[in-house]
Scaffold this motif. Structure first.
Motif, PDB file in Angstrom:
ATOM      1  N   GLU A 197     -66.906  29.721 -30.405  1.00  0.00           N
ATOM      2  CA  GLU A 197     -68.344  29.775 -30.125  1.00  0.00           C
ATOM      3  C   GLU A 197     -68.976  31.079 -30.604  1.00  0.00           C
ATOM      4  N   GLY A 214     -59.626  28.706 -22.471  1.00  0.00           N
ATOM      5  CA  GLY A 214     -61.060  28.930 -22.559  1.00  0.00           C
ATOM      6  C   GLY A 214     -61.380  30.078 -23.496  1.00  0.00           C
ATOM      7  N   GLY A 241     -61.501  23.818 -22.534  1.00  0.00           N
ATOM      8  CA  GLY A 241     -60.155  24.183 -22.969  1.00  0.00           C
ATOM      9  C   GLY A 241     -59.090  23.334 -22.304  1.00  0.00           C
ATOM     10  N   PRO A 274     -70.282  34.062 -23.848  1.00  0.00           N
ATOM     11  CA  PRO A 274     -71.140  33.555 -24.924  1.00  0.00           C
ATOM     12  C   PRO A 274     -72.112  34.633 -25.369  1.00  0.00           C
ATOM     13  N   ARG A 324     -71.149  21.729 -25.448  1.00  0.00           N
ATOM     14  CA  ARG A 324     -70.366  21.994 -24.236  1.00  0.00           C
ATOM     15  C   ARG A 324     -71.288  22.173 -23.034  1.00  0.00           C
ATOM     16  N   ILE A 370     -61.722  28.745 -26.941  1.00  0.00           N
ATOM     17  CA  ILE A 370     -63.032  28.109 -27.106  1.00  0.00           C
ATOM     18  C   ILE A 370     -64.088  29.177 -27.370  1.00  0.00           C
ATOM     19  N   GLY A 371     -63.997  30.279 -26.618  1.00  0.00           N
ATOM     20  CA  GLY A 371     -64.967  31.352 -26.786  1.00  0.00           C
ATOM     21  C   GLY A 371     -64.961  31.959 -28.173  1.00  0.00           C
ATOM     22  N   ARG A 418     -71.124  25.316 -28.596  1.00  0.00           N
ATOM     23  CA  ARG A 418     -71.630  25.834 -27.317  1.00  0.00           C
ATOM     24  C   ARG A 418     -72.730  24.921 -26.771  1.00  0.00           C
ATOM     25  N   SER A 433     -67.643  24.353 -18.613  1.00  0.00           N
ATOM     26  CA  SER A 433     -67.396  25.750 -18.932  1.00  0.00           C
ATOM     27  C   SER A 433     -66.403  25.810 -20.094  1.00  0.00           C
ATOM     28  N   GLN A 434     -66.221  26.995 -20.638  1.00  0.00           N
ATOM     29  CA  GLN A 434     -65.222  27.149 -21.698  1.00  0.00           C
ATOM     30  C   GLN A 434     -63.836  26.767 -21.194  1.00  0.00           C
ATOM     31  N   THR A 435     -63.528  27.160 -19.970  1.00  0.00           N
ATOM     32  CA  THR A 435     -62.217  26.839 -19.398  1.00  0.00           C
ATOM     33  C   THR A 435     -62.045  25.337 -19.233  1.00  0.00           C
TER      34      THR A 435
END
Length: 276
Positions: free
Chosen positions: A50, A43, A36, A4, A25, A46-47, A22, A31-33
């Motif tokens: 973000e 993930g 995801g 991030p 979440r 997702i990143g 973000r 977490s991103q994972t």
């Protein structure tokens, strides 16, 4: 996986979407994972949302809202972020063009948008958008002319265009429009060392790309993608195996096309034909 980073959420609608995703979440303790996994993506993907590196997707935003319990918040922001000067089906590809390290295009019947003159783009737009107002046509053409600035950017991508000979022979607009367009192709290729133009001649025969425009984009910090387009629709392809198929087919087209110098000579000759 992308870490991030601090975004100015008010820089643009896409940054605001990324900062809100973000925020939601992290408020959910995920977490991103983890997000995801719930949204059936990686993930890393997702990143990218973000960080404001990718345009938000309507179907993904719907899933995010469901998983994060945010009502229709992200879906509404998605619609705002996806407002674009270009056709909706091309919006994602247009954003990726700006980040690409290299762009390799194949054009079967038309000159690629980045290489079009205003007159050619106008004739083409009027032919495909017959009920559009003059204002709508002008907006579309202006957006296409903005894309041409990619070749003039200091850190712009390497640009390789393979154009089928048919694109030189099919008249778009009047003879003057075609002559100016083909002359522009030659001048652009000679003025920009990072821009290479090749012609796939009729004599090359069949090729897998004959029926659709294709653009292979490569990035310094992300996997390559392919964008394909037909008359009123387009598709962004990210599946690695399929992207590799397109890359192999592009290499074949490059191998059987005329050399860059021979291609420019043919284009210049075709431009003279429109003087007759």
């Amino acid at each position: 996986m992308p870490l991030p980073k601090d975004l100015d959420p008010y820089a643009d609608a896409r940054s605001f979407y990324g900062s809100e995703l973000r925020r939601l979440r992290e408020a959910a303790g995920m977490s991103q994972t983890q997000l995801g996994d719930r949204a059936f993506c990686s993930g890393t993907y997702i990143g990218l949302f973000e960080m404001g590196e990718r345009n938000p997707q309507e179907d993904m935003s719907r899933v995010f809202d469901e998983v994060l319990g945010s009502g229709e918040h992200l879906q509404r922001l998605c619609r705002l972020a996806r407002k674009s000067k270009v056709a909706g089906f091309f919006a994602d590809a247009a954003e990726l063009e700006k980040r690409a390290r290299s762009i390799q295009e194949y054009a079967p019947m038309l000159v690629p948008g980045v290489l079009q003159t205003r007159a050619y783009a106008t004739a083409l737009t009027r032919g495909t958008m017959r009920r559009a107002s003059d204002e709508e046509v002008e907006q579309t053409v202006s957006a296409r002319m903005e894309r041409a600035q990619l070749l003039s950017c200091e850190n712009g991508p390497d640009f390789w265009a393979i154009i089928h000979e048919a694109a030189l022979r099919v008249p778009i607009g009047d003879p003057r429009t075609m002559r100016e367009q083909l002359t522009h192709l030659v001048e652009t290729a000679r003025a920009h060392p990072q821009a290479i133009v090749q012609v796939l001649p009729f004599s090359a025969g069949f090729h897998p790309f004959l029926n659709a425009m294709s653009s292979l984009m490569q990035f310094a910090d992300a996997p390559p993608v392919v964008y394909t387009e037909s008359a009123y629709t387009g598709q962004l392809i990210e599946e690695a195996a399929l992207v590799e198929q397109y890359r192999s087919a592009y290499d074949l087209a490059r191998a059987v096309a005329l050399s860059p110098e021979a291609s420019l000579a043919l284009i210049a000759s075709a431009a003279k034909d429109y003087d007759r």
